[in-house]
Design a protein around this motif. Structure first.
Motif, PDB file in Angstrom:
ATOM      1  N   ALA A 111      31.881  30.767  35.059  1.00  0.00           N
ATOM      2  CA  ALA A 111      32.862  31.829  34.898  1.00  0.00           C
ATOM      3  C   ALA A 111      32.205  33.131  34.467  1.00  0.00           C
ATOM      4  N   LEU A 112      31.234  33.043  33.551  1.00  0.00           N
ATOM      5  CA  LEU A 112      30.528  34.256  33.116  1.00  0.00           C
ATOM      6  C   LEU A 112      29.757  34.876  34.278  1.00  0.00           C
ATOM      7  N   GLY A 113      29.105  34.024  35.063  1.00  0.00           N
ATOM      8  CA  GLY A 113      28.339  34.558  36.200  1.00  0.00           C
ATOM      9  C   GLY A 113      29.242  35.191  37.255  1.00  0.00           C
ATOM     10  N   GLN A 114      30.371  34.537  37.553  1.00  0.00           N
ATOM     11  CA  GLN A 114      31.296  35.076  38.550  1.00  0.00           C
ATOM     12  C   GLN A 114      31.903  36.408  38.080  1.00  0.00           C
ATOM     13  N   ARG A 115      32.248  36.444  36.812  1.00  0.00           N
ATOM     14  CA  ARG A 115      32.822  37.690  36.297  1.00  0.00           C
ATOM     15  C   ARG A 115      31.817  38.834  36.381  1.00  0.00           C
ATOM     16  N   SER A 116      30.579  38.582  36.030  1.00  0.00           N
ATOM     17  CA  SER A 116      29.551  39.617  36.087  1.00  0.00           C
ATOM     18  C   SER A 116      29.285  40.073  37.515  1.00  0.00           C
ATOM     19  N   ALA A 117      29.373  39.143  38.470  1.00  0.00           N
ATOM     20  CA  ALA A 117      29.092  39.493  39.857  1.00  0.00           C
ATOM     21  C   ALA A 117      30.262  40.233  40.519  1.00  0.00           C
ATOM     22  N   LEU A 118      31.495  39.840  40.171  1.00  0.00           N
ATOM     23  CA  LEU A 118      32.641  40.404  40.855  1.00  0.00           C
ATOM     24  C   LEU A 118      33.165  41.693  40.221  1.00  0.00           C
ATOM     25  N   ALA A 119      32.999  41.853  38.921  1.00  0.00           N
ATOM     26  CA  ALA A 119      33.573  43.005  38.231  1.00  0.00           C
ATOM     27  C   ALA A 119      33.161  44.343  38.858  1.00  0.00           C
ATOM     28  N   PRO A 120      31.873  44.545  39.232  1.00  0.00           N
ATOM     29  CA  PRO A 120      31.519  45.840  39.830  1.00  0.00           C
ATOM     30  C   PRO A 120      32.141  46.068  41.206  1.00  0.00           C
ATOM     31  N   LEU A 121      32.602  45.005  41.832  1.00  0.00           N
ATOM     32  CA  LEU A 121      33.168  45.127  43.182  1.00  0.00           C
ATOM     33  C   LEU A 121      34.674  45.362  43.188  1.00  0.00           C
ATOM     34  N   VAL A 122      35.304  45.301  42.018  1.00  0.00           N
ATOM     35  CA  VAL A 122      36.760  45.456  41.954  1.00  0.00           C
ATOM     36  C   VAL A 122      37.144  46.906  42.250  1.00  0.00           C
ATOM     37  N   PRO A 123      38.016  47.145  43.228  1.00  0.00           N
ATOM     38  CA  PRO A 123      38.462  48.522  43.526  1.00  0.00           C
ATOM     39  C   PRO A 123      39.262  49.090  42.364  1.00  0.00           C
ATOM     40  N   GLN A 124      39.194  50.402  42.245  1.00  0.00           N
ATOM     41  CA  GLN A 124      39.930  51.105  41.195  1.00  0.00           C
ATOM     42  C   GLN A 124      40.929  52.054  41.857  1.00  0.00           C
ATOM     43  N   LEU A 125      42.183  51.898  41.485  1.00  0.00           N
ATOM     44  CA  LEU A 125      43.253  52.691  42.104  1.00  0.00           C
ATOM     45  C   LEU A 125      43.966  53.521  41.045  1.00  0.00           C
TER      46      LEU A 125
END
Length: 334
Positions: A111-125
């Motif tokens: 979970a820690l690894g997935q969060r670190s990998a995906l967080a920068p890819l989350v779009p911001q609206l």
């Protein structure tokens, strides 16, 4: 990074679960949803697997189910939702005892690894209302209401297509569709349509103004005059005819026949005979003129209808008669 949209929902569900333990039937249904959702996830059917896992977690919240749900969302491409699920799972693990945390060590690491990998890819609206938007305008994004604190600031969303709507008090819903990609930051000023101004009722056409009373027409005046003269002629003819008969009676009383062709009359009889002749002529002329004028007046009256609200002309007459004949004086105002 903010994940308040999803975190508040998940934590609220967890709070309800703690306050009210699931019934045996709810546990059985939750287990059924979990088995079906996990099977769909492993088969790549994320559009059915992830909702089934979410329902299972709602009915019977457990760390393992929450972790599996986060994995499903990540594989489905809903990375903002997946990061929120991982955060909720890690928060749940942090509240466990040390022994329970040891059992979740492998999942926690993932979970820690997935969060670190995906967080920068989350779009911001960033959604905002235009200046001058009416107070009380409601804003929704993908069916979720956004209050004032959520407007004008960057919020995490899943990549793909989204629908935002605005609605002013008493107005219609205005829809805005857009897409956003991974790692993209997008700011949108939403369209707002104010309620249509109430149309004033159509002005009533002015009431027709009646034409001013111009009085009777020339033909109508002639009709009235002819009628008055006709009636007067009939009266004169009647009166003079009666007078002529009376004078003839006087003449007959004062005259005697001398021969079949001659008569000898006293002076009174001679005067009465002459007067009878004159009155007979006046009566004949009066009757004839009265009949002709009365008929002409009736014909003119039928040819021209009487105008509205027009007073009839005032006609008066005066009959005169004497020893030598009779007459009529007509007076009128038109």
């Amino acid at each position: 990074m903010r994940f308040s949209w999803f975190r508040s929902t998940c934590l609220g569900v967890l709070g309800v679960a703690v306050a009210a333990p699931a019934s045996a039937q709810a546990l059985a249904v939750a287990e059924s949803h979990f088995d079906r959702g996990r099977a769909d996830m492993l088969a790549g059917r994320y559009e059915t697997g992830c909702p089934a896992l979410a329902e299972s977690q709602r009915l019977d919240p457990r760390p393992g189910r929450l972790f599996t749900l986060a994995e499903c969302e990540a594989k489905w491409g809903r990375i903002a939702t997946a990061v929120a699920r991982y955060n909720d799972y890690l928060a749940m693990v942090d509240r466990m005892s040390e022994a329970e945390r040891d059992k979740q060590a492998a999942r926690r690491k993932i979970a820690l690894g997935q969060r670190s990998a995906l967080a920068p890819l989350v779009p911001q609206l960033t959604l905002s209302l235009p200046p001058g938007a009416p107070a009380g305008t409601r804003v929704q994004c993908d069916g979720m209401a956004l209050e004032q604190p959520s407007l004008g600031v960057a919020l995490p969303v899943d990549p793909g297509e989204h629908v935002a709507t605005t609605q002013t008090p008493g107005g219609a819903v205005t829809e805005t569709r857009f897409t956003i990609d991974r790692s993209e930051s997008k700011a949108i000023v939403l369209e707002v349509k104010s309620p249509a101004a109430a149309k004033p009722p159509p002005a009533k056409p002015p009431a027709p103004v009646p034409a001013p009373d111009q009085g009777p027409s020339g033909l109508r005046v002639v009709t009235y005059v002819a009628g008055g003269l006709g009636v007067a002629g009939l009266i004169v003819g009647s009166v003079t005819g009666w007078m002529a008969l009376d004078a003839s009676g006087v003449a007959a009383d004062n005259c005697r026949d001398v021969s079949p062709d001659r008569a000898r009359c006293k002076p009174d009889g001679l005067d009465a005979g002459n007067r009878a002749k004159q009155l007979g002529l006046v009566s004949t002329v009066g009757f004839g003129a009265g009949v002709a004028l009365t008929g002409a007046s009736a014909l003119l009256f039928l040819l021209e209808p009487s105008p509205r609200r027009q007073p009839a002309p005032e006609v008066s007459w005066e009959l005169t008669a004497g020893q030598a004949g009779g007459g009529v004086v007509v007076r009128g105002r038109w």
